[in-house]
Design a protein around this motif. Structure first.
Motif, PDB file in Angstrom:
ATOM      1  N   ALA A  74       8.700  19.980   8.420  1.00 50.63           N
ATOM      2  CA  ALA A  74       9.547  21.173   8.491  1.00 50.63           C
ATOM      3  C   ALA A  74      10.554  21.073   9.628  1.00 50.63           C
ATOM      4  N   LEU A  75      10.128  20.527  10.773  1.00 51.23           N
ATOM      5  CA  LEU A  75      11.047  20.359  11.898  1.00 51.23           C
ATOM      6  C   LEU A  75      12.150  19.363  11.550  1.00 51.23           C
ATOM      7  N   ALA A  76      11.783  18.272  10.876  1.00 54.83           N
ATOM      8  CA  ALA A  76      12.786  17.276  10.489  1.00 54.83           C
ATOM      9  C   ALA A  76      13.785  17.856   9.493  1.00 54.83           C
ATOM     10  N   GLU A  77      13.316  18.664   8.549  1.00 56.40           N
ATOM     11  CA  GLU A  77      14.226  19.282   7.575  1.00 56.40           C
ATOM     12  C   GLU A  77      15.230  20.201   8.274  1.00 56.40           C
ATOM     13  N   ARG A  78      14.772  21.005   9.198  1.00 57.18           N
ATOM     14  CA  ARG A  78      15.685  21.917   9.902  1.00 57.18           C
ATOM     15  C   ARG A  78      16.674  21.148  10.776  1.00 57.18           C
ATOM     16  N   PHE A  79      16.203  20.089  11.396  1.00 59.85           N
ATOM     17  CA  PHE A  79      17.093  19.298  12.243  1.00 59.85           C
ATOM     18  C   PHE A  79      18.188  18.639  11.417  1.00 59.85           C
ATOM     19  N   VAL A  80      17.810  18.064  10.280  1.00 59.04           N
ATOM     20  CA  VAL A  80      18.797  17.416   9.414  1.00 59.04           C
ATOM     21  C   VAL A  80      19.780  18.443   8.864  1.00 59.04           C
ATOM     22  N   THR A  81      19.291  19.625   8.486  1.00 59.62           N
ATOM     23  CA  THR A  81      20.177  20.661   7.948  1.00 59.62           C
ATOM     24  C   THR A  81      21.161  21.144   9.005  1.00 59.62           C
ATOM     25  N   ALA A  82      20.662  21.371  10.233  1.00 60.04           N
ATOM     26  CA  ALA A  82      21.552  21.836  11.301  1.00 60.04           C
ATOM     27  C   ALA A  82      22.591  20.778  11.656  1.00 60.04           C
ATOM     28  N   LEU A  83      22.167  19.521  11.740  1.00 61.98           N
ATOM     29  CA  LEU A  83      23.115  18.461  12.055  1.00 61.98           C
ATOM     30  C   LEU A  83      24.142  18.286  10.948  1.00 61.98           C
ATOM     31  N   ALA A  84      23.707  18.378   9.703  1.00 62.52           N
ATOM     32  CA  ALA A  84      24.655  18.265   8.586  1.00 62.52           C
ATOM     33  C   ALA A  84      25.672  19.398   8.613  1.00 62.52           C
ATOM     34  N   GLY A  85      25.222  20.623   8.950  1.00 64.58           N
ATOM     35  CA  GLY A  85      26.162  21.732   9.037  1.00 64.58           C
ATOM     36  C   GLY A  85      27.184  21.549  10.146  1.00 64.58           C
TER      37      GLY A  85
END
Length: 355
Positions: free
Chosen positions: A222-233
Motif C-alpha cells: 500500500a505504501l509503494a502504491e501511494r508513493f508511485v501514484t504521488a510521484l506520477a502525479g
C-alpha cells in the motif's frame, strides 16, 4: 421677314401630345419588373461533405506543419523530448519495479500458509472430507492433509531425534491440514475471516497463521502504491508545465501571424489547432524516448537480477514493458502533451486580440 411667334404654340402642342402619348403607351404596355439585386456580400452554402473535407485538410496540414516546425530546430526539440521522457520514465520504472515485486510476492504464498491442527479423535475419513470442503472455497488455492503418521516420520527425519521418537508409547502429533490462500484474497482481513471460520469448526483444535508477516507485506504494498501514484502525479504536472511553457514561447513567436489570421476572420479553433498538434508531438516524442530508456535500462539490469535469483534458487526474471504497455505509455504521454498545450493556448491565445 417671317415671325416665329405663331409657331411656338403649335410646337408646344406637338411636344405635349408626344409626352401624353408616351405616358399612355407606358400605362397600356405591361410593366416588366427587374429583379432587385441583393445588397452586400452573398454567402454561399457549403455541404457537410465540403465542410468535413476542409476540416480534415486543415487538421492534416496543421499536424504536418507543426511537426516540420519542430524538426527545423532539432536540438531544442530533442532537449524538450528528453526532459519529458525523464519525467515519464521515472514513475513508469517504479511501476514496473512494483509489478515485479508483486510477481515475487506470488512466489511467497507459502509464507502465509495456514496450519489447521485437528483434534486427536478425528479419523482419516473425517480429515479428508474437511480438506475437500476447504479446497472448494474460492479463497483457497490449495489444501493438503498430513496424517499423524506422516507428521511423525517428517519429525524423525528433520529433527534428528528419530531414536528418541521411536521409544514413544503413542504418536503425540495430530493430523494437520495445510491451506494455501489465493494471492488475490491474501489480505489481512480475508485471512482473519478464514481463521475465525476454521476455529469455529468442531473438528479443529487450533489454527496457526503468521498474520504479522502478512500485515507487513500489505502495508509495504500500500505504501509503494501511494508513493508511485504521488510521484506520477508530480511528474505529470512537470510535463504539463514544460509543454505549456514551450507552447507559450511558440505563441509569442507567432503573435503577428495570429493577429493577421484573426483580422481576416480566423476563429480561435483555427488558430489553436497547430499549437495543439505541437503539444501532441512533444508528448508522443517524449513517450517514445521514455520507452527506449526503459527498454535499455531493464535490459541492462536483467542479467544481474537473473544471477541473483539463481543464487536464491528462484526462477524469477526481471520483466520490462511489453509492446502493448509501451504503446499505452506513448499514448498517455501524447494525451498529457495535448492537455498541456490546450491549457497554455486557452490562457495565452485569449490575450492576443486585434485592435
Amino acid at each position: 421677314m417671317k415671325s416665329n411667334r405663331p409657331q411656338k404654340p403649335e410646337r408646344r402642342n406637338r411636344m405635349g401630345a408626344s409626352q401624353m402619348s408616351r405616358a399612355e403607351r407606358q400605362q397600356r404596355s405591361p410593366r416588366v419588373e427587374q429583379p432587385v439585386r441583393a445588397q452586400g456580400a452573398v454567402q454561399s452554402q457549403m455541404s457537410w461533405r465540403d465542410k468535413f473535407d476542409a476540416w480534415s485538410a486543415h487538421h492534416s496540414n496543421s499536424a504536418i506543419e507543426s511537426l516540420l516546425r519542430m524538426l527545423e530546430t532539432p536540438l531544442q526539440s530533442a532537449m524538450t523530448w528528453l526532459v519529458i521522457a525523464i519525467a515519464i520514465a521515472l514513475p513508469a520504472a517504479l511501476f514496473i519495479v512494483f509489478s515485479n515485486l508483486q510477481h515475487i510476492g506470488q512466489a511467497w504464498q507459502d509464507s502465509s500458509q495456514v496450519s489447521v491442527f485437528l483434534k486427536k479423535d478425528v479419523n482419516a475419513t473425517q480429515a479428508q472430507d474437511l480438506r475437500g470442503r476447504l479446497a472448494q472455497r474460492p479463497d483457497v488455492l490449495q489444501a493438503s492433509y498430513i496424517s499423524p503418521e506422516q507428521a511423525l516420520a517428517e519429525f524423525k527425519q528433520g529433527s534428528g531425534l528419530g531414536e528418541l521418537a521411536s521409544h514413544l508409547d503413542e504418536n503425540p502429533l495430530p493430523g494437520v491440514i495445510l491451506i494455501t490462500p489465493k494471492m488475490v484474497d491474501n489480505t489481512p482481513a480475508a485471512l482473519a475471516e478464514l481463521q475465525q471460520l476454521l476455529v469455529a469448526n468442531p473438528l479443529v483444535a487450533d489454527v496457526r497463521l503468521d498474520m504479522l508477516w502478512v500485515k507487513r507485506l500489505h502495508q509495504f504494498i500500500a505504501l509503494a502504491e501511494r508513493f508511485v501514484t504521488a510521484l506520477a502525479g508530480l511528474l505529470a504536472l512537470g510535463v504539463l508545465l514544460v509543454i505549456g511553457n514551450t507552447i507559450r514561447m511558440a505563441i509569442e513567436n507567432r503573435r503577428d501571424e495570429i493577429l493577421v489570421v484573426k483580422l481576416v476572420g480566423g476563429t480561435d479553433a483555427y488558430v489553436r489547432r497547430p499549437f495543439l498538434y505541437t503539444g501532441l508531438w512533444f508528448g508522443v516524442g517524449g513517450g517514445i524516448v521514455a520507452s527506449l530508456l526503459l527498454a535499455v535500462g531493464f535490459w541492462w539490469l536483467a542479467a544481474p537480477v537473473a544471477q541473483l535469483a539463481d543464487l536464491y534458487q528462484s526462477s524469477f526474471r526481471l520483466q520490462g514493458l511489453g509492446f502493448i504497455e509501451s504503446l499505452q505509455l506513448i499514448l498517455l504521454a501524447g494525451v498529457t502533451g495535448l492537455i498541456g498545450a490546450w491549457i497554455a493556448v486557452a490562457r495565452h491565445l485569449y490575450q492576443i486580440q486585434p485592435r
